[in-house]
Design a protein around this motif. Structure first.
Motif, PDB file in Angstrom:
ATOM      1  N   ALA A  13      40.762  26.005  73.946  1.00 33.48           N
ATOM      2  CA  ALA A  13      40.438  25.236  72.739  1.00 33.48           C
ATOM      3  C   ALA A  13      39.442  25.965  71.849  1.00 33.48           C
ATOM      4  O   ALA A  13      39.181  25.547  70.728  1.00 33.48           O
TER       5      ALA A  13
ATOM      6  N   ARG B 157      34.756  23.329  67.677  1.00 32.67           N
ATOM      7  CA  ARG B 157      35.485  24.424  68.302  1.00 32.67           C
ATOM      8  C   ARG B 157      35.849  25.505  67.271  1.00 32.67           C
ATOM      9  O   ARG B 157      36.287  25.193  66.161  1.00 32.67           O
TER      10      ARG B 157
ATOM     11  N   ASP C  83      33.089  22.026  80.104  1.00 31.13           N
ATOM     12  CA  ASP C  83      34.525  21.827  79.859  1.00 31.13           C
ATOM     13  C   ASP C  83      35.313  21.348  81.078  1.00 31.13           C
ATOM     14  O   ASP C  83      36.501  21.052  80.954  1.00 31.13           O
TER      15      ASP C  83
END
Lengths: 96, 96, 96, 96, 96, 96, 96
Positions: free
Chosen positions: F45, F54, G58
């Motif tokens: 991402a 991002r 993440d």
């Protein structure tokens, strides 16, 4: 005599070596970094960020912690051994 | 003759070597960094942050401190030995 | 012929070697860094910060200073020896 | 053929070696960095800062400068020797 | 087959070695960096800055440039040799 | 079994070695970096910028790319060889 | 006894070595970095960004992941082996 760590430094009382092996807890690592176990005794006020405010340290006095020995300094106060570490050298809090 | 440290530099008067061992205080470290004990004599105004303001140094004249020798410079003023350290090389304040 | 240092650079006239030892002042250091004593002759306008403004250098012409030799460059102007240093390589101002 | 330096790069025409010694000017340095004297021929538009604006280079064509050879590149244009340096490798402007 | 460079990368077609010596142009450098001459074939869209906007590359297709070989990669496309360089490894534009 | 790369990482299926030489395409480089050719299979991402948003990766699944092997890791999934690369290690997209 | 990782650190339970080879999954790498497979057990609250807010990690507990061994530390808790890794040392999530 007591020690008041500066910035992001943390004073840690290492666990006795005999307790560490008897408890079945063991940490191995490479040659440069030797993580260990101990109790936080005192923490600094934290580093200053870009706005001049303190970044609080993630641990507090009384926490049982795992840490990396590399970068820290041993200090003997009133006959007992302590470690002065940077907060980032503390990897995890041990909860029972 | 006096010395006025610049930026984040700190002038320290090292404790006499005989006092250090007699007090039961001892610091060991690796080959690159040899922490020591002393008294702060003078501090710089601090480094400039991104906004052009001074970041005050965490120690003041008269503080008893632990410090790392690595990176500092020995200087002899009027026959006495001193050290010029960066503030970040000072690890903790000693309180009695 | 005169030299106008650029950015955060500082032009220093080193103190004569004979005066340095006769005054009882002596600086020792490791192999990489040899601090010395001298007088500031000229300073640059300072480095640019993120907003495009100059960060003024902490010393001015006429200041007696301690500095680190490592990183600086010797230059001979009209038969005399000078040093071109970065401002951060100047450790302290000497006051009498 | 002409060269237009990019970013913070500066094109310098080194002073002839015979003039440098006859004028009594001499620069010595360590093995890694060999400062020299020359004239600025052309300068780049400067590096971009965080806002996308150019940071102007501190020297201009025609300036007599001292510079460090380390990091620069020699280039021969139409039979003559030049140097391509970063602006930060230029230490001082020479004024008569 | 064509190549579309990514980020701040630039595709360059090196000048033939015989032309370089016959034109009287010669570049020498240290062992780590070997500057060369060539023509820009394609440029990337540029790196992203802190605001997510592209920082345009200072050269465009068709520019004759000097560049440093160190850090770049040779690539053979349809039997011809090319170089993939970062924009910062291109030192100057050659104008006739 | 499929792999979902994290952050700015990219999963690449290297081109068969026989195709690479038969197509007349050849990439050489120094000892530290060995660029290669392959097809993007999956992309992360993107890294987080300073505002917590991002930064999108410049390639997408299906792109034919040139990349540097240095820094990446080989992984075998269901018997086939893949590479996990950082987006910045991908140099160019190949268009026919 | 449980471990609560600090900052961007992640506690991982490595997959048994026999399962790794029997499943046909194999990761090779250079001498410095040895990627491996395992399950995330616990994650830290994330590093602080410039505004003092946490940057979320993440991965989450239960994720099957590929990671690089270099930089992590092995820890034995209640007789079982675990790894303490930084979030950036985790390369990809494995989905079936």
């Amino acid at each position: 005599m007591t020690l008041k760590p500066l910035g992001d430094r943390v004073l840690v009382k290492p666990a006795p070596k005999e307790e560490k092996t008897s408890s079945g807890l063991y940490i191995s690592s490479g040659a440069q970094e030797k993580p260990q176990k101990g109790e936080v005794v005192a923490v600094g006020a934290g580093k200053l960020d870009d706005k001049g405010e303190r970044i609080a340290v993630d641990v507090k006095a009384g926490d049982q912690v795992f840490y990396g020995k590399f970068g820290g300094n041993e200090v003997k106060v009133d006959g007992e051994d302590y470690l002065l570490l940077r907060a980032d050298d503390i990897y995890a809090i041990i909860e029972d």
